[in-house]
Design a protein around this motif. Structure first.
Motif, PDB file in Angstrom:
ATOM      1  N   ARG A  58      23.392  42.751 -32.966  1.00 57.38           N
ATOM      2  CA  ARG A  58      22.374  41.857 -32.642  1.00 57.38           C
ATOM      3  C   ARG A  58      22.728  40.329 -31.873  1.00 57.38           C
ATOM      4  O   ARG A  58      22.512  39.250 -32.672  1.00 57.38           O
ATOM      5  CB  ARG A  58      21.426  41.471 -34.257  1.00 57.38           C
ATOM      6  CG  ARG A  58      21.572  42.815 -35.000  1.00 57.38           C
ATOM      7  CD  ARG A  58      21.163  42.420 -36.424  1.00 57.38           C
ATOM      8  NE  ARG A  58      20.252  41.577 -36.994  1.00 57.38           N
ATOM      9  CZ  ARG A  58      19.039  41.307 -37.102  1.00 57.38           C
ATOM     10  NH1 ARG A  58      19.172  42.258 -37.763  1.00 57.38           N
ATOM     11  NH2 ARG A  58      18.416  40.283 -37.485  1.00 57.38           N
ATOM     12  N   GLN A  59      23.335  40.809 -30.680  1.00 55.55           N
ATOM     13  CA  GLN A  59      24.171  39.683 -30.522  1.00 55.55           C
ATOM     14  C   GLN A  59      22.813  38.180 -29.577  1.00 55.55           C
ATOM     15  O   GLN A  59      23.327  37.323 -30.074  1.00 55.55           O
ATOM     16  CB  GLN A  59      25.054  39.554 -29.498  1.00 55.55           C
ATOM     17  CG  GLN A  59      26.253  40.357 -29.897  1.00 55.55           C
ATOM     18  CD  GLN A  59      27.485  41.333 -28.806  1.00 55.55           C
ATOM     19  OE1 GLN A  59      26.585  40.882 -27.977  1.00 55.55           O
ATOM     20  NE2 GLN A  59      28.515  42.320 -29.433  1.00 55.55           N
ATOM     21  N   VAL A  60      21.746  39.233 -29.458  1.00 53.17           N
ATOM     22  CA  VAL A  60      20.625  38.683 -28.609  1.00 53.17           C
ATOM     23  C   VAL A  60      19.040  39.511 -29.255  1.00 53.17           C
ATOM     24  O   VAL A  60      19.249  40.062 -29.214  1.00 53.17           O
ATOM     25  CB  VAL A  60      20.639  38.559 -27.245  1.00 53.17           C
ATOM     26  CG1 VAL A  60      19.795  37.756 -26.440  1.00 53.17           C
ATOM     27  CG2 VAL A  60      22.063  37.795 -26.613  1.00 53.17           C
ATOM     28  N   HIS A  61      18.792  37.713 -29.489  1.00 53.45           N
ATOM     29  CA  HIS A  61      17.283  38.195 -30.040  1.00 53.45           C
ATOM     30  C   HIS A  61      16.100  37.811 -29.152  1.00 53.45           C
ATOM     31  O   HIS A  61      16.354  37.132 -28.348  1.00 53.45           O
ATOM     32  CB  HIS A  61      16.961  37.225 -31.203  1.00 53.45           C
ATOM     33  CG  HIS A  61      15.618  37.712 -32.066  1.00 53.45           C
ATOM     34  ND1 HIS A  61      15.411  36.329 -32.356  1.00 53.45           N
ATOM     35  CD2 HIS A  61      14.376  38.584 -31.430  1.00 53.45           C
ATOM     36  CE1 HIS A  61      13.848  37.152 -32.808  1.00 53.45           C
ATOM     37  NE2 HIS A  61      13.691  38.329 -32.563  1.00 53.45           N
ATOM     38  N   LEU A  62      15.747  38.292 -28.458  1.00 57.37           N
ATOM     39  CA  LEU A  62      14.730  38.214 -27.623  1.00 57.37           C
ATOM     40  C   LEU A  62      12.610  38.796 -27.778  1.00 57.37           C
ATOM     41  O   LEU A  62      12.985  39.869 -28.632  1.00 57.37           O
ATOM     42  CB  LEU A  62      14.433  39.949 -26.403  1.00 57.37           C
ATOM     43  CG  LEU A  62      15.645  39.121 -26.196  1.00 57.37           C
ATOM     44  CD1 LEU A  62      17.123  40.492 -26.070  1.00 57.37           C
ATOM     45  CD2 LEU A  62      15.357  39.859 -24.265  1.00 57.37           C
ATOM     46  N   MET A  63      11.728  37.940 -27.786  1.00 53.72           N
ATOM     47  CA  MET A  63      10.689  38.063 -27.805  1.00 53.72           C
ATOM     48  C   MET A  63       9.820  37.850 -27.029  1.00 53.72           C
ATOM     49  O   MET A  63      10.067  36.646 -26.442  1.00 53.72           O
ATOM     50  CB  MET A  63      10.737  36.566 -29.832  1.00 53.72           C
ATOM     51  CG  MET A  63       9.166  37.315 -29.852  1.00 53.72           C
ATOM     52  SD  MET A  63       8.922  35.502 -31.297  1.00 53.72           S
ATOM     53  CE  MET A  63      10.806  36.378 -32.748  1.00 53.72           C
ATOM     54  N   HIS A  64       9.064  38.636 -27.140  1.00 48.83           N
ATOM     55  CA  HIS A  64       7.728  38.661 -25.990  1.00 48.83           C
ATOM     56  C   HIS A  64       6.494  37.374 -26.334  1.00 48.83           C
ATOM     57  O   HIS A  64       6.373  36.760 -27.272  1.00 48.83           O
ATOM     58  CB  HIS A  64       7.551  39.797 -25.845  1.00 48.83           C
ATOM     59  CG  HIS A  64       6.402  40.919 -27.259  1.00 48.83           C
ATOM     60  ND1 HIS A  64       7.239  40.553 -28.405  1.00 48.83           N
ATOM     61  CD2 HIS A  64       5.384  40.684 -27.573  1.00 48.83           C
ATOM     62  CE1 HIS A  64       6.631  40.983 -29.207  1.00 48.83           C
ATOM     63  NE2 HIS A  64       5.473  40.664 -29.013  1.00 48.83           N
TER      64      HIS A  64
END
Length: 181
Positions: A58-64
């Motif tokens: 979970r190093q980078v959290h991306l969200m649309h």
């Protein structure tokens, strides 16, 4: 897919939301430089208590950003960084990507999709009732739905800025659907 980055966010301390920045730097094998969740091993506060030595998927959290549009129709005002994501996107079906997809962010950075974000109850502390809109049970299939973005690890370092293009590189077949990480 014709996707782009709409916002980038990071926070050096644990808090639910992350302030927007002009740029963030992704570091291979670690995450977002200066972000509290960067590291080779788990950095999520709750999970560190019982799984401290496991790899950090979970190093980078991306969200649309399309989720914010959907939530607005239900009376919830949410903007980039407020749900704790590092990279906000538009034009990429993040939730429909298979595990192992490579996302090319801007000219240099590449992340590998590891799975779905598992939303926590703190979402209701941010906006009461919001958890039920980003997590629920599908009455038809009986499966849980997770709408609060995806998680990734950094494969190639580089800066990421709003308006950067997003390239999508699917993994070889057969594709594995996203699961919670």
């Amino acid at each position: 897919m014709d996707g782009r980055v709409t916002a980038v966010s990071r926070n050096g301390t644990y808090s639910f939301s992350k302030p927007n920045r002009e740029t963030v730097t992704l570091l291979a094998g670690l995450g977002v430089e200066g972000d509290v969740h960067a590291g080779e091993t788990i950095r999520h506060q709750f999970r560190m208590t019982y799984e401290p030595g496991l790899p950090n998927l979970r190093q980078v959290h991306l969200m649309h950003e399309e989720l914010f549009d959907e939530l607005a129709l239900k009376g919830f005002t949410v903007s980039a960084g407020q749900l704790g994501e590092n990279i906000t996107t538009r034009g990429v079906d993040l939730l429909g990507l298979p595990t192992g997809t490579l996302l090319h962010l801007g000219a240099q950075a590449v992340v590998e999709v590891t799975g779905l974000r598992n939303p926590c109850a703190k979402i209701n502390d941010f906006r009461q009732g919001l958890l039920g809109e980003v997590f629920g049970l599908d009455p038809v299939s009986g499966n849980f739905t997770f709408k609060s973005g995806i998680m990734a690890v950094v494969r190639h370092s580089g800066p990421v800025r709003p308006f950067d293009a997003i390239g999508v590189e699917l993994p070889p077949l057969p594709h594995r659907p996203l699961e919670r990480v």
